[in-house]
Design a protein around this motif. Structure first.
Motif, PDB file in Angstrom:
ATOM      1  N   MET A  26       7.823 -10.983 -15.576  1.00 53.78           N
ATOM      2  CA  MET A  26       6.396 -11.024 -16.012  1.00 53.78           C
ATOM      3  C   MET A  26       6.188  -9.529 -16.608  1.00 53.78           C
ATOM      4  N   SER A  27       7.050  -8.770 -16.820  1.00 54.17           N
ATOM      5  CA  SER A  27       6.849  -7.545 -17.423  1.00 54.17           C
ATOM      6  C   SER A  27       6.799  -7.759 -18.935  1.00 54.17           C
ATOM      7  N   ASN A  28       7.565  -8.793 -19.271  1.00 49.57           N
ATOM      8  CA  ASN A  28       7.623  -8.982 -20.602  1.00 49.57           C
ATOM      9  C   ASN A  28       6.156  -9.479 -21.189  1.00 49.57           C
ATOM     10  N   GLN A  29       5.574 -10.261 -20.222  1.00 51.84           N
ATOM     11  CA  GLN A  29       4.140 -10.563 -20.753  1.00 51.84           C
ATOM     12  C   GLN A  29       3.255  -9.541 -20.887  1.00 51.84           C
ATOM     13  N   LEU A  30       3.122  -8.654 -20.208  1.00 53.12           N
ATOM     14  CA  LEU A  30       2.490  -7.186 -20.394  1.00 53.12           C
ATOM     15  C   LEU A  30       2.779  -6.490 -21.577  1.00 53.12           C
ATOM     16  N   ILE A  31       3.981  -6.280 -21.960  1.00 57.02           N
ATOM     17  CA  ILE A  31       4.655  -5.710 -23.176  1.00 57.02           C
ATOM     18  C   ILE A  31       4.192  -6.373 -24.314  1.00 57.02           C
ATOM     19  N   SER A  32       4.244  -8.043 -24.138  1.00 56.32           N
ATOM     20  CA  SER A  32       3.683  -8.930 -25.342  1.00 56.32           C
ATOM     21  C   SER A  32       2.338  -8.380 -25.636  1.00 56.32           C
ATOM     22  N   PHE A  33       1.612  -8.362 -24.625  1.00 56.90           N
ATOM     23  CA  PHE A  33       0.039  -8.273 -24.644  1.00 56.90           C
ATOM     24  C   PHE A  33      -0.215  -6.714 -25.333  1.00 56.90           C
ATOM     25  N   LEU A  34       0.508  -5.729 -24.749  1.00 55.58           N
ATOM     26  CA  LEU A  34       0.274  -4.432 -25.359  1.00 55.58           C
ATOM     27  C   LEU A  34       0.679  -4.452 -26.729  1.00 55.58           C
ATOM     28  N   GLN A  35       1.731  -5.069 -27.261  1.00 52.14           N
ATOM     29  CA  GLN A  35       1.979  -4.967 -28.527  1.00 52.14           C
ATOM     30  C   GLN A  35       1.228  -5.688 -29.455  1.00 52.14           C
ATOM     31  N   LEU A  36       0.178  -6.514 -28.899  1.00 56.52           N
ATOM     32  CA  LEU A  36      -0.623  -7.197 -29.620  1.00 56.52           C
ATOM     33  C   LEU A  36      -1.694  -6.086 -30.344  1.00 56.52           C
ATOM     34  N   TYR A  37      -1.744  -4.868 -29.859  1.00 57.28           N
ATOM     35  CA  TYR A  37      -2.363  -3.488 -30.151  1.00 57.28           C
ATOM     36  C   TYR A  37      -1.687  -2.581 -30.848  1.00 57.28           C
ATOM     37  N   LYS A  38      -0.536  -2.267 -30.326  1.00 57.29           N
ATOM     38  CA  LYS A  38       0.394  -1.325 -30.932  1.00 57.29           C
ATOM     39  C   LYS A  38       2.034  -1.794 -30.929  1.00 57.29           C
ATOM     40  N   SER A  39       2.681  -1.362 -31.723  1.00 58.52           N
ATOM     41  CA  SER A  39       4.255  -1.592 -31.714  1.00 58.52           C
ATOM     42  C   SER A  39       4.711  -0.729 -30.568  1.00 58.52           C
ATOM     43  N   LEU A  40       5.636  -0.972 -29.844  1.00 51.65           N
ATOM     44  CA  LEU A  40       6.192   0.098 -28.826  1.00 51.65           C
ATOM     45  C   LEU A  40       7.737  -0.162 -29.096  1.00 51.65           C
ATOM     46  N   PRO A  41       8.127   1.323 -28.898  1.00 51.89           N
ATOM     47  CA  PRO A  41       9.488   1.365 -29.077  1.00 51.89           C
ATOM     48  C   PRO A  41      10.149   0.816 -27.899  1.00 51.89           C
ATOM     49  N   GLU A  42      11.592   0.417 -28.081  1.00 47.28           N
ATOM     50  CA  GLU A  42      12.153  -0.281 -26.803  1.00 47.28           C
ATOM     51  C   GLU A  42      12.392   0.391 -25.832  1.00 47.28           C
ATOM     52  N   ALA A  43      12.493   1.674 -25.853  1.00 48.96           N
ATOM     53  CA  ALA A  43      12.864   2.525 -24.862  1.00 48.96           C
ATOM     54  C   ALA A  43      11.293   2.677 -23.952  1.00 48.96           C
ATOM     55  N   ASP A  44      10.339   2.838 -24.754  1.00 57.23           N
ATOM     56  CA  ASP A  44       8.968   2.904 -24.025  1.00 57.23           C
ATOM     57  C   ASP A  44       8.751   1.658 -23.155  1.00 57.23           C
ATOM     58  N   GLN A  45       9.225   0.470 -23.905  1.00 58.75           N
ATOM     59  CA  GLN A  45       8.874  -0.741 -23.075  1.00 58.75           C
ATOM     60  C   GLN A  45       9.624  -1.040 -21.722  1.00 58.75           C
TER      61      GLN A  45
END
Length: 200
Positions: free
Chosen positions: A1-20
């Motif tokens: 489910m954490s992937n769902q949160l990451i995908s949502f946040l990346q709608l607003y800002k690209s996140l480095p993999e380490a930050d994800q």
């Protein structure tokens, strides 16, 4: 489910993999059955929820014992009691699962720690929450200015993902109308859909 949160946040800002990976590690996956409370009220709300599946409602118990539904929230939305969370003040509101709900949860302590490591994340999440709250308030205030039958019509047009998944009494409480009116309007909607060959 954490992937769902990451995908949502990346709608607003690209996140480095380490930050994800860092963000995912701090959020805990939890499941709540229908009718259970994620927060029971009259204390400090110290958790932030991200809804992966299901619907939550924020409600308050009125003096006469009735419940008033303040907000309805569905997938890909953050949920907390903002004043209580930010200022550590007891909140009269409660947070309840209206169906079986899957959420990601982070405590305020862990969120502050995460913000210290990723300062941009605080700006991002604060902006998302504030924008969502403003939209929710604008929508609900607009409903309350309408005649009761029109409120439900606008509700199912604006929020169809919620309208047909929420118990009748909770919809009525949210819109400030009687359950009997909602029941009658729902039957009309079902009849119209049936006439048009649409299944809900």
């Amino acid at each position: 489910m954490s992937n769902q949160l990451i995908s949502f946040l990346q709608l607003y800002k690209s996140l480095p993999e380490a930050d994800q990976e860092l963000i995912s590690a701090e959020f805990e996956s939890k499941t709540f059955p229908e009718g259970s409370y994620l927060f029971e009220g009259m204390k400090v709300c110290s958790e932030l929820f991200f809804i992966c599946d299901g619907i939550l409602r924020i409600l308050v118990q009125q003096k006469e014992g009735k419940e008033q539904t303040r907000y309805l929230l569905s997938e890909d939305q953050f949920c907390t009691l903002l004043n209580s969370f930010n200022h550590e003040a007891p909140a009269p509101e409660q947070i309840q699962a209206l169906c079986n709900v899957q959420v990601l949860v982070i405590s305020k302590k862990n969120l502050i720690s995460l913000y210290q490591r990723l300062p941009y994340l605080k700006v991002l999440i604060d902006e998302i929450i504030q924008r969502s709250l403003m939209e929710k308030n604008q929508i609900r205030n607009a409903y309350l200015e309408m005649e009761p039958p029109l409120r439900y019509e606008e509700f199912i047009n604006d929020q169809p993902d919620i309208a047909l998944r929420v118990p009748l009494n909770d919809v009525a409480s949210y819109l400030g109308v009687s359950p009997q009116l909602i029941n009658r309007l729902r039957k009309q909607v079902d009849e119209q859909a049936s006439d048009q060959g649409i299944e809900f």
